[in-house]
Design an enzyme around this catalytic site. Structure first.
Site, mmCIF file in Angstrom:
data_model
loop_
_atom_site.group_PDB
_atom_site.id
_atom_site.type_symbol
_atom_site.label_atom_id
_atom_site.label_comp_id
_atom_site.label_asym_id
_atom_site.label_seq_id
_atom_site.Cartn_x
_atom_site.Cartn_y
_atom_site.Cartn_z
ATOM 1 N N GLY A 61 -0.533 -2.542 0.120
ATOM 2 C CA GLY A 61 0.679 -2.282 0.892
ATOM 3 C C GLY A 61 0.600 -0.945 1.623
ATOM 4 O O GLY A 61 1.059 -0.817 2.759
ATOM 5 N N THR A 62 0.023 0.028 0.965
ATOM 6 C CA THR A 62 -0.099 1.359 1.569
ATOM 7 C C THR A 62 -0.900 1.289 2.872
ATOM 8 O O THR A 62 -0.512 1.873 3.892
ATOM 9 C CB THR A 62 -0.792 2.318 0.577
ATOM 10 O OG1 THR A 62 0.003 2.395 -0.608
ATOM 11 C CG2 THR A 62 -0.970 3.704 1.165
ATOM 12 N N ASN A 116 12.228 0.510 -3.500
ATOM 13 C CA ASN A 116 11.505 0.304 -4.763
ATOM 14 C C ASN A 116 12.129 1.020 -5.948
ATOM 15 O O ASN A 116 11.890 0.648 -7.090
ATOM 16 C CB ASN A 116 10.044 0.736 -4.620
ATOM 17 C CG ASN A 116 9.894 2.109 -4.012
ATOM 18 O OD1 ASN A 116 10.423 2.392 -2.952
ATOM 19 N ND2 ASN A 116 9.163 2.984 -4.676
ATOM 20 N N GLN A 171 8.516 -4.677 -1.679
ATOM 21 C CA GLN A 171 9.385 -5.040 -2.812
ATOM 22 C C GLN A 171 10.308 -6.200 -2.474
ATOM 23 O O GLN A 171 11.173 -6.549 -3.290
ATOM 24 C CB GLN A 171 10.219 -3.827 -3.258
ATOM 25 C CG GLN A 171 9.417 -2.677 -3.793
ATOM 26 C CD GLN A 171 8.752 -2.965 -5.152
ATOM 27 O OE1 GLN A 171 9.022 -3.976 -5.805
ATOM 28 N NE2 GLN A 171 7.857 -2.082 -5.578
ATOM 29 N N SER A 186 2.330 -6.671 -0.233
ATOM 30 C CA SER A 186 1.250 -6.301 -1.162
ATOM 31 C C SER A 186 1.121 -7.371 -2.244
ATOM 32 O O SER A 186 2.132 -7.876 -2.745
ATOM 33 C CB SER A 186 1.597 -4.951 -1.792
ATOM 34 O OG SER A 186 0.662 -4.635 -2.804
ATOM 35 N N GLY A 187 -0.124 -7.691 -2.607
ATOM 36 C CA GLY A 187 -0.361 -8.773 -3.559
ATOM 37 C C GLY A 187 0.044 -8.464 -4.986
ATOM 38 O O GLY A 187 0.608 -9.310 -5.672
ATOM 39 N N HIS A 188 -0.233 -7.224 -5.451
ATOM 40 C CA HIS A 188 -0.074 -6.989 -6.885
ATOM 41 C C HIS A 188 1.374 -6.897 -7.348
ATOM 42 O O HIS A 188 1.633 -6.801 -8.544
ATOM 43 C CB HIS A 188 -0.889 -5.767 -7.336
ATOM 44 C CG HIS A 188 -0.328 -4.434 -6.958
ATOM 45 N ND1 HIS A 188 0.306 -3.626 -7.868
ATOM 46 C CD2 HIS A 188 -0.322 -3.761 -5.796
ATOM 47 C CE1 HIS A 188 0.675 -2.498 -7.258
ATOM 48 N NE2 HIS A 188 0.301 -2.563 -6.003
ATOM 49 N N THR A 219 -16.296 -6.935 5.552
ATOM 50 C CA THR A 219 -16.380 -8.269 4.959
ATOM 51 C C THR A 219 -15.127 -8.561 4.145
ATOM 52 O O THR A 219 -14.675 -7.723 3.357
ATOM 53 C CB THR A 219 -17.644 -8.373 4.082
ATOM 54 O OG1 THR A 219 -18.766 -8.092 4.925
ATOM 55 C CG2 THR A 219 -17.784 -9.764 3.470
ATOM 56 N N CYS A 224 4.969 5.933 -8.646
ATOM 57 C CA CYS A 224 4.124 6.766 -7.788
ATOM 58 C C CYS A 224 4.491 8.238 -7.877
ATOM 59 O O CYS A 224 3.872 9.073 -7.240
ATOM 60 C CB CYS A 224 4.230 6.314 -6.340
ATOM 61 S SG CYS A 224 3.797 4.601 -6.120
HETATM 62 N N1 PLP Z 1 5.884 0.209 -0.409
HETATM 63 C C1 PLP Z 1 6.688 0.033 -1.464
HETATM 64 C C2 PLP Z 1 8.148 -0.142 -1.239
HETATM 65 C C3 PLP Z 1 6.171 0.019 -2.761
HETATM 66 O O1 PLP Z 1 6.980 -0.139 -3.810
HETATM 67 C C4 PLP Z 1 4.777 0.200 -2.927
HETATM 68 C C5 PLP Z 1 4.195 0.271 -4.283
HETATM 69 O O2 PLP Z 1 4.865 0.552 -5.251
HETATM 70 C C6 PLP Z 1 3.980 0.353 -1.795
HETATM 71 C C7 PLP Z 1 4.562 0.360 -0.550
HETATM 72 C C8 PLP Z 1 2.502 0.528 -1.907
HETATM 73 O O3 PLP Z 1 1.884 -0.705 -2.186
HETATM 74 P P1 PLP Z 1 0.398 -0.710 -2.782
HETATM 75 O O4 PLP Z 1 0.506 -0.306 -4.205
HETATM 76 O O5 PLP Z 1 -0.059 -2.128 -2.618
HETATM 77 O O6 PLP Z 1 -0.388 0.232 -1.962
#
Ligand code: PLP
Length: 380
Positions: free
Chosen positions: A69-70, A149, A179, A199-201, A238, A326
């Protein structure tokens, strides 16, 4: 273990791990290879893209896989500023964005951009009007998250998109939907954003896979990585085939549940209401923000330091978060914007649910929190 931190990351269902294992051990071809083994993988990657795109509600050609996601947030912000470099050097965002957006905007400040950070009210709310009022002729980008988040607040992206069309149609709109994806109902088709990061996780896929939706309005997309031409020439490298397979399978697993997505969402909303009811019986609990997302609940045990709560419950196998994962150990910028009294801000914790979270897990958490309250001295 009782895991109440699904906004931090999620467990991978067996089906997802199996799908990845098959790709890692048997279907390991490079999608760019010319022979059938490679071409087959290319077809599979496109099928997996279609699966994720369907869930997001966009054409597959508009969805680009990234590593997280970042990365998606970073790319959206730099691509929007690049497309609109002749329009001006002004960005509108909020003071409650995830660091992935916040730090990207700070980086743009170093490149000479002016960034307006919209402040929320004491509950974390921001109106579309507040955002639109800050938009100027030289605003290249508006970046507002869909679901916060830390608070679970849902921001009015569709309303912002509609307002932007009137106020400054050239301004591009990015939303961080990390989120929100598969947590609240929305579709790229109706949301009206030019960029959507996921984001996948956060949805049962492995860490290390994300995606960015880029609308057709962004005609001159700045490639994130130049190189071998993968991802329509926009993000070379890749393809992470096992992660992509895992992402698509995780989406399917969430879609194939015995209840519909809407049913899952309303069951989780009921679970959140139940959690609030139970928590209200603990003296000194205060709910933080008015976040309506069904899977995130922020509260404060007023006077008790959040890190101590997280450590105490963690030692009993109950995983929750002190604000955002984070920001470990540091006061979060989101909580700071709410301007809460020190005793309230210092005690903020977040619980977040997955589709399989049970009432029994909530009960165990509430009981552990009550014991913490009754046996530990307040220190704030
Ligand atoms: N944006 C939001 C709102 C998030 O909650 C997060 C992760 O907690 C991210 C971005 C970042 O995602 P990733 O962990 O896949 O880099």
């Amino acid at each position: 273990m009782i895991y109440l931190d699904h906004a931090a990351t999620t467990p991978i269902p067996r089906d997802v791990a199996d799908a990845m294992y098959e790709v890692l051990t048997e279907q390991y071809g490079n999608p760019s290879s010319q022979y059938a083994f490679g071409a087959d993988m290319k077809r599979r990657v496109e099928a997996w893209r279609q699966t994720v795109a369907d869930a997001l509600g966009c054409p597959a050609k508009n969805l680009h896989f990234t590593s997280c996601g970042t990365e998606s947030d970073n790319w959206a912000i730099s691509a929007a500023c690049w497309q609109n470099r002749h329009l001006g050097k002004h960005i509108v965002t909020t003071a409650v964005e995830h660091s992935a957006v916040r730090e990207s905007c700070r980086w743009m400040e170093k490149q000479g951009y002016e960034v307006t950070f919209i402040q929320p009210d004491g509950n974390g709310n921001i109106t579309a009007q507040q955002v639109l009022d800050a938009v100027r002729e030289d605003t290249a980008l508006v970046s507002v998250m869909l679901v916060n988040n830390e608070l679970g607040t849902v921001y009015p992206i569709a309303e912002i998109a509609a307002g932007l069309k009137k106020k400054n149609p050239a301004t591009l709109l990015h939303t961080d939907a990390v989120q929100a994806f598969l947590k609240i109902p929305f579709s790229a088709r109706t949301l009206g954003a030019d960029f959507i990061a996921i984001s996948g996780h956060k949805v049962g896929a492995p860490k290390g896979i994300g995606a960015l939706y880029i609308s057709d309005r962004v005609r001159n997309v700045k490639p994130l990585l130049a190189g071998g031409g993968q991802e329509s020439g926009l993000r070379a490298g890749t393809e992470a085939t096992a992660q992509i397979a895992g992402f698509a399978r995780a989406v399917e697993v969430r879609m194939e549940r015995s209840e519909t997505f809407e049913e899952t969402v309303s069951r989780m909303a009921r679970l959140k209401a139940y959690a609030k009811e139970q928590l209200a019986s603990i003296a000194d609990v205060q709910f933080i923000g008015s976040g309506e997302a069904p899977h995130i609940l922020a509260l404060s045990l007023v006077g008790w330091p959040s890190q101590n709560i997280v450590n105490d419950l963690g030692s009993q196998g109950i995983c929750i978060s002190a604000g955002s994962a984070c920001h470990q150990g540091r006061p979060s910028h989101v909580i700071a914007t709410l301007k809460l009294p020190k005793k309230v801000a210092g005690g903020v914790i977040r619980i977040s649910f997955g589709p399989d979270t049970t009432k029994a897990e909530i009960d165990a958490f509430v009981s552990a929190l009550k014991t913490h309250h009754d046996t530990r001295m307040p220190m704030l």
